[in-house]
Design an enzyme around this catalytic site. Structure first.
Site, PDB file in Angstrom:
ATOM      1  N   THR A   1       2.202  -8.099   7.574  1.00 34.70           N
ATOM      2  CA  THR A   1       2.540  -7.280   6.407  1.00 34.70           C
ATOM      3  C   THR A   1       4.053  -7.084   6.344  1.00 34.70           C
ATOM      4  O   THR A   1       4.796  -7.622   7.162  1.00 34.70           O
ATOM      5  CB  THR A   1       1.863  -5.892   6.485  1.00 34.70           C
ATOM      6  OG1 THR A   1       2.483  -5.126   7.530  1.00 34.70           O
ATOM      7  CG2 THR A   1       0.372  -6.024   6.758  1.00 34.70           C
ATOM      8  N   ARG A   2       4.497  -6.286   5.365  1.00 33.47           N
ATOM      9  CA  ARG A   2       5.928  -6.007   5.209  1.00 33.47           C
ATOM     10  C   ARG A   2       6.369  -4.813   6.062  1.00 33.47           C
ATOM     11  O   ARG A   2       7.501  -4.328   5.931  1.00 33.47           O
ATOM     12  CB  ARG A   2       6.232  -5.758   3.722  1.00 33.47           C
ATOM     13  CG  ARG A   2       7.702  -5.939   3.351  1.00 33.47           C
ATOM     14  CD  ARG A   2       7.884  -5.928   1.844  1.00 33.47           C
ATOM     15  NE  ARG A   2       7.390  -4.727   1.220  1.00 33.47           N
ATOM     16  CZ  ARG A   2       8.086  -3.592   1.086  1.00 33.47           C
ATOM     17  NH1 ARG A   2       9.322  -3.516   1.535  1.00 33.47           N
ATOM     18  NH2 ARG A   2       7.547  -2.555   0.491  1.00 33.47           N
ATOM     19  N   LYS A   3       5.501  -4.348   6.938  1.00 33.90           N
ATOM     20  CA  LYS A   3       5.845  -3.219   7.806  1.00 33.90           C
ATOM     21  C   LYS A   3       6.650  -3.715   9.006  1.00 33.90           C
ATOM     22  O   LYS A   3       6.296  -3.511  10.167  1.00 33.90           O
ATOM     23  CB  LYS A   3       4.578  -2.495   8.252  1.00 33.90           C
ATOM     24  CG  LYS A   3       3.833  -1.843   7.094  1.00 33.90           C
ATOM     25  CD  LYS A   3       2.578  -1.146   7.569  1.00 33.90           C
ATOM     26  CE  LYS A   3       1.829  -0.515   6.398  1.00 33.90           C
ATOM     27  NZ  LYS A   3       0.565   0.150   6.820  1.00 33.90           N
ATOM     28  N   THR A   4       7.749  -4.377   8.701  1.00 32.80           N
ATOM     29  CA  THR A   4       8.598  -4.976   9.731  1.00 32.80           C
ATOM     30  C   THR A   4       9.712  -4.015  10.141  1.00 32.80           C
ATOM     31  O   THR A   4       9.940  -2.993   9.493  1.00 32.80           O
ATOM     32  CB  THR A   4       9.223  -6.276   9.212  1.00 32.80           C
ATOM     33  OG1 THR A   4       9.864  -6.011   7.962  1.00 32.80           O
ATOM     34  CG2 THR A   4       8.164  -7.348   9.003  1.00 32.80           C
TER      35      THR A   4
ATOM     36  N   VAL B   1       2.942  -6.954  13.287  1.00 32.58           N
ATOM     37  CA  VAL B   1       4.382  -6.719  13.409  1.00 32.58           C
ATOM     38  C   VAL B   1       4.707  -5.303  13.872  1.00 32.58           C
ATOM     39  O   VAL B   1       5.871  -4.922  13.953  1.00 32.58           O
ATOM     40  CB  VAL B   1       5.093  -6.998  12.068  1.00 32.58           C
ATOM     41  CG1 VAL B   1       5.123  -8.476  11.775  1.00 32.58           C
ATOM     42  CG2 VAL B   1       4.456  -6.241  10.916  1.00 32.58           C
TER      43      VAL B   1
END
Length: 309
Positions: A147-150, A283
């Protein structure tokens, strides 16, 4: 392409490093090195500039990932890296992964920065490979995605490690794909209005995904022109029914399952009509792979320099 069992044949490209821009690698390496040594390198004064070699060792089992970032870091320091293992391979502890040569203070300037990238990227790739095996063992033909939870400033390493692990990166950033979530929809007034409005700026070249909590919302999203439907926080049984209903009406829509999916229950979500399963743990919740770097001294064990060989 699907095989005779309907499962996607996965082709793992060993050269995924080709997706990385040399300019971006240089920029990241320079910023990381400047952050780690913003002024004087006091300890470097002790060791000086004589040429030395150091070995990178793996101390816990895992998939090797992050090599291009290590090379970029040491290239900035005029050091050379020689790899003995291929990125993407599973390695056992005590394996010598690479040798780095250069001025000793430069080796030590890059040591922690390089290992931070290598340990974390390897951890993500290892966990990705583990989840991928669970999905494949169920006979499911869809894609596992991060996901974009980087981590801010570390996105490229984390997204790259997903590729090394054999899973999808999902959207890379906010500019990669349009995703309309609950806050967008509540503000716009409705799913249909939000999709209509965003199509004006997204045009034909950018896919639109809508987060949905029911079959009714999903139907509204598809009818409005959404390309991807995220069925968010559905229990497996409800997910199976909703996905089947959607695919029957709209065979070409891409269905993503997300929310509440873990390593323990992943297999329950690997069901027909679901094309993508996304997990933030890829991530956020991974365990790093332990690697270290040791200066080589003649007649000494690099894993324990106090022990003579």
């Amino acid at each position: 392409m699907a095989n005779e069992n309907g499962v996607l044949d996965r082709i793992y490209n060993p050269n995924v490093a080709h997706v990385l821009s040399p300019a971006s690698l240089r920029h990241l390496a320079r910023e990381w090195l400047k952050e780690d040594t913003p002024s004087f390198d006091f300890a470097g004064f002790v060791v000086g500039e004589r040429d030395e070699s150091a070995v990178i060792l793996i101390k816990s089992p895992g998939v090797l990932a992050g090599c291009p970032f290590v090379e970029a870091i040491f290239k900035e320091l005029d050091c050379k890296v020689e790899w003995y293992e291929k990125e993407g391979t599973w390695l056992e502890p005590t394996k010598t992964v690479a040798t780095v040569t250069g001025k000793v203070r430069h080796l030590l300037l890059g040591e922690r920065v390089a290992l931070n990238c290598l340990c974390r990227a390897s951890g993500i790739a290892t966990y990705a490979k583990k989840l991928l095996k669970i999905a494949e063992s169920s006979g499911w033909g869809g894609e596992i995605a991060g996901t974009r939870k980087t981590t801010p400033g570390f996105r490229m390493v984390e997204k790259y490690a997903l590729l090394v692990g054999g899973v999808s990166t999902h959207r890379y950033d906010l500019s990669s794909m349009i995703m309309l979530k609950d806050n967008h929809i509540w503000t716009a007034g409705s799913i249909a209005q939000a999709v209509k409005d965003v199509r004006v700026v997204g045009g034909f070249s950018t896919k639109i995904e809508v987060e949905c909590r029911s079959l009714e919302e999903a139907v509204e999203a598809v009818e409005a022109g959404s390309d991807v439907i995220m069925l968010d926080n559905f229990a497996p049984q409800a997910l199976a029914k909703t996905a089947a209903d959607l695919k029957e009406r709209y065979p070409k829509v891409i269905i993503e399952a997300s929310g509440g999916i873990t390593e323990d229950n992943l297999a329950q979500y690997c069901i027909s009509n679901v094309d993508v399963i996304s997990l933030s743990r890829l991530v956020q919740g991974y365990t790093t792979v332990d690697l270290s770097m040791k200066i080589q001294k003649e007649g000494k064990d690099p894993q324990n320099p106090t022990v003579k060989l």
